[in-house]
Design an enzyme around this catalytic site. Structure first.
Site, PDB file in Angstrom:
ATOM      1  N   GLU A  42       7.386  -7.407  -5.667  1.00 60.13           N
ATOM      2  CA  GLU A  42       7.506  -8.416  -6.716  1.00 60.13           C
ATOM      3  C   GLU A  42       6.574  -8.126  -7.888  1.00 60.13           C
ATOM      4  O   GLU A  42       6.939  -8.314  -9.052  1.00 60.13           O
ATOM      5  CB  GLU A  42       7.235  -9.815  -6.151  1.00 60.13           C
ATOM      6  CG  GLU A  42       8.313 -10.342  -5.222  1.00 60.13           C
ATOM      7  CD  GLU A  42       9.665 -10.465  -5.906  1.00 60.13           C
ATOM      8  OE1 GLU A  42       9.717 -10.487  -7.144  1.00 60.13           O
ATOM      9  OE2 GLU A  42      10.680 -10.524  -5.192  1.00 60.13           O
ATOM     10  N   GLN A  47       8.830  -7.610 -15.102  1.00 57.33           N
ATOM     11  CA  GLN A  47       9.218  -6.996 -16.384  1.00 57.33           C
ATOM     12  C   GLN A  47       9.544  -5.513 -16.225  1.00 57.33           C
ATOM     13  O   GLN A  47       9.350  -4.714 -17.144  1.00 57.33           O
ATOM     14  CB  GLN A  47       8.097  -7.164 -17.420  1.00 57.33           C
ATOM     15  CG  GLN A  47       7.807  -8.610 -17.746  1.00 57.33           C
ATOM     16  CD  GLN A  47       8.946  -9.255 -18.494  1.00 57.33           C
ATOM     17  OE1 GLN A  47       9.162  -9.003 -19.657  1.00 57.33           O
ATOM     18  NE2 GLN A  47       9.705 -10.091 -17.799  1.00 57.33           N
ATOM     19  N   TYR A 125       6.277 -17.503 -10.987  1.00 54.41           N
ATOM     20  CA  TYR A 125       7.419 -16.788 -10.429  1.00 54.41           C
ATOM     21  C   TYR A 125       7.067 -16.080  -9.127  1.00 54.41           C
ATOM     22  O   TYR A 125       7.734 -16.247  -8.098  1.00 54.41           O
ATOM     23  CB  TYR A 125       7.994 -15.753 -11.417  1.00 54.41           C
ATOM     24  CG  TYR A 125       8.878 -14.798 -10.661  1.00 54.41           C
ATOM     25  CD1 TYR A 125      10.131 -15.193 -10.238  1.00 54.41           C
ATOM     26  CD2 TYR A 125       8.402 -13.541 -10.249  1.00 54.41           C
ATOM     27  CE1 TYR A 125      10.928 -14.367  -9.457  1.00 54.41           C
ATOM     28  CE2 TYR A 125       9.185 -12.709  -9.471  1.00 54.41           C
ATOM     29  CZ  TYR A 125      10.440 -13.121  -9.080  1.00 54.41           C
ATOM     30  OH  TYR A 125      11.206 -12.323  -8.284  1.00 54.41           O
ATOM     31  N   ASP A 143      13.176 -16.461 -12.530  1.00 51.40           N
ATOM     32  CA  ASP A 143      12.829 -15.279 -13.337  1.00 51.40           C
ATOM     33  C   ASP A 143      13.820 -15.193 -14.495  1.00 51.40           C
ATOM     34  O   ASP A 143      14.581 -16.123 -14.751  1.00 51.40           O
ATOM     35  CB  ASP A 143      12.866 -14.018 -12.472  1.00 51.40           C
ATOM     36  CG  ASP A 143      14.286 -13.643 -12.109  1.00 51.40           C
ATOM     37  OD1 ASP A 143      15.148 -14.548 -12.092  1.00 51.40           O
ATOM     38  OD2 ASP A 143      14.553 -12.465 -11.852  1.00 51.40           O
ATOM     39  N   CYS A 211      30.980 -23.024 -14.109  1.00 50.97           N
ATOM     40  CA  CYS A 211      30.194 -22.505 -15.225  1.00 50.97           C
ATOM     41  C   CYS A 211      30.652 -23.101 -16.558  1.00 50.97           C
ATOM     42  O   CYS A 211      31.778 -22.866 -17.011  1.00 50.97           O
ATOM     43  CB  CYS A 211      30.310 -20.981 -15.273  1.00 50.97           C
ATOM     44  SG  CYS A 211      29.286 -20.229 -16.549  1.00 50.97           S
ATOM     45  N   THR A 300       4.847  -2.793 -26.439  1.00 55.57           N
ATOM     46  CA  THR A 300       5.559  -4.062 -26.522  1.00 55.57           C
ATOM     47  C   THR A 300       5.399  -4.708 -27.892  1.00 55.57           C
ATOM     48  O   THR A 300       6.364  -5.204 -28.460  1.00 55.57           O
ATOM     49  CB  THR A 300       5.039  -5.032 -25.448  1.00 55.57           C
ATOM     50  OG1 THR A 300       5.163  -4.405 -24.184  1.00 55.57           O
ATOM     51  CG2 THR A 300       5.819  -6.314 -25.470  1.00 55.57           C
TER      52      THR A 300
END
Length: 345
Positions: A42, A47, A125, A143, A211, A300
DNA sequence: CATTCGTGGAA
DNA sequence: TTTCCAAGAAT
């Protein structure tokens, strides 16, 4: 739409379509993955894509098969093994967490979401994911995949990231008591494989009947997103100081960008390009520096042009490393080394 | 609450 | 080529 119907449909889909992953117990196998492996996977997947994280997971598991083994590892070995995976604070927190589990919890991970949340590197998370997957606790695991699925399922108009609390509330309304670990992974697998960001495979989705976005016919426009800030550009100089087969490296400070990692010596990184005189003035030692090209790299929140200078000389106060050891460098410096050393490594 | 923090693959 | 973005956390 009812939550029990959605749970039944998605769990049935997961039973038939779950991805086989190295850290995952097959659904319905009655087995549960070792909490250490769940936690390790995890953290690596934060990311980070499954294909990128997978070889690192296998390498770490081989080098450090248990949390106590990892807790006893040398910092430099762990940082080197993490090199190339990015977000290096994760590696620093990985060690902090392993040592906290070893020293404060007898080498056993806490089995509650609240207990897990207190560990370094575990946020909302990851704590929920480990609680659900490793301990089968009914946790609301949210997530990026889940946010996308929920935003389409309910056609949430509010853009991310402002919509996060609302999406989390809506996700919580679907969590039930049956198979919490499988539920969490089912929702994430659906998002990863079917309810993809682009070109979702709605004809394979078990939830189309529920949905709202599918009913509207514009499922791909969800989740809405706020415009993001543009990325500034910076300039710097990196220095390739060689001594035969060895290259001079430095250890970056333990916080901030690439913190704690081995690196090439560099100038500061700033908005204005460096002239040749400035590049020589910022060199770590006086030597016969010669220009050796440049590399571009994208982080980033900024992009970087790194001019390269190379010299052959001895020096003190650096970490002399053979070229074969440059794999311990973050990607930006590995790229710079390959270019500046004329691809001889 | 906004910013900081990597990387490489896909379209 | 450019843009997007992937199982977020810490500050």
């Amino acid at each position: 739409m009812t939550a029990p119907e959605i749970r039944t449909a998605l769990l049935a889909w997961y039973d038939a379509n779950a991805r086989a992953l190295p850290w995952r117990a097959p659904p319905g196998s009655g087995r549960r993955t070792d909490p250490y492996r769940v936690w390790l996977s995890e953290v690596m997947l934060q990311q980070t894509t499954v294909p990128h994280a997978t070889p690192y997971f296998l390498k770490f598991l081989q080098a450090w098969p248990s949390v106590t083994a990892l807790a006893a590892a040398d910092d430099a070995d762990v940082m080197a093994a993490w090199a190339g995976l990015g977000y290096y604070a994760r590696a620093r927190n990985l060690l902090k967490c392993a040592r906290a589990v070893a020293e404060d919890h007898g080498g056993v991970f806490p089995d509650s979401e609240a207990g897990l949340m207190r560990l370094p590197g575990l946020g909302p998370y990851t704590a929920a994911a480990v609680a659900a997957i490793a301990f089968d606790r009914p946790a609301n695991v949210v997530d990026g995949n889940v946010e996308r699925v929920i935003s389409r399922l309910f056609a949430v108009e509010e853009p991310l990231p402002a919509a996060k609390p609302e999406l989390k509330r809506l996700a919580a309304g679907l969590v039930g008591d049956e198979r919490p670990g499988d539920w969490a992974q089912a929702l994430m697998d659906l998002g990863a494989v079917v309810c993809r960001p682009k070109a979702p495979l709605c004809d394979r989705c078990p939830l189309t009947a529920h949905c709202a976005a599918y009913a509207r016919g514009d499922h791909e426009s969800f989740p809405r997103k706020s415009p993001k800030a543009e990325r500034p550009h910076r300039h710097g100089v990196a220095y390739l100081l060689t001594r035969g087969d060895e290259v001079a490296l430095v250890r970056r400070p333990p916080r901030g960008l690439l913190g704690g990692m081995l690196a090439l010596p560099t100038s500061e990184w700033r908005a204005a390009p460096f002239s040749a005189d400035e590049a020589l003035a910022a060199a770590p030692v006086a030597a016969a520096w010669r220009s050796a090209g440049a590399v571009d790299h994208v982080f980033t929140h900024f992009s970087l042009t790194l001019r390269l200078y190379r010299a052959e000389a001895d020096a003190a106060g650096v970490i002399w490393t053979r070229r074969s050891g440059l794999t311990a460098l973050p990607s930006v410096f590995l790229k710079a080394a390959k270019t500046g050393l004329n691809r001889l490594i």
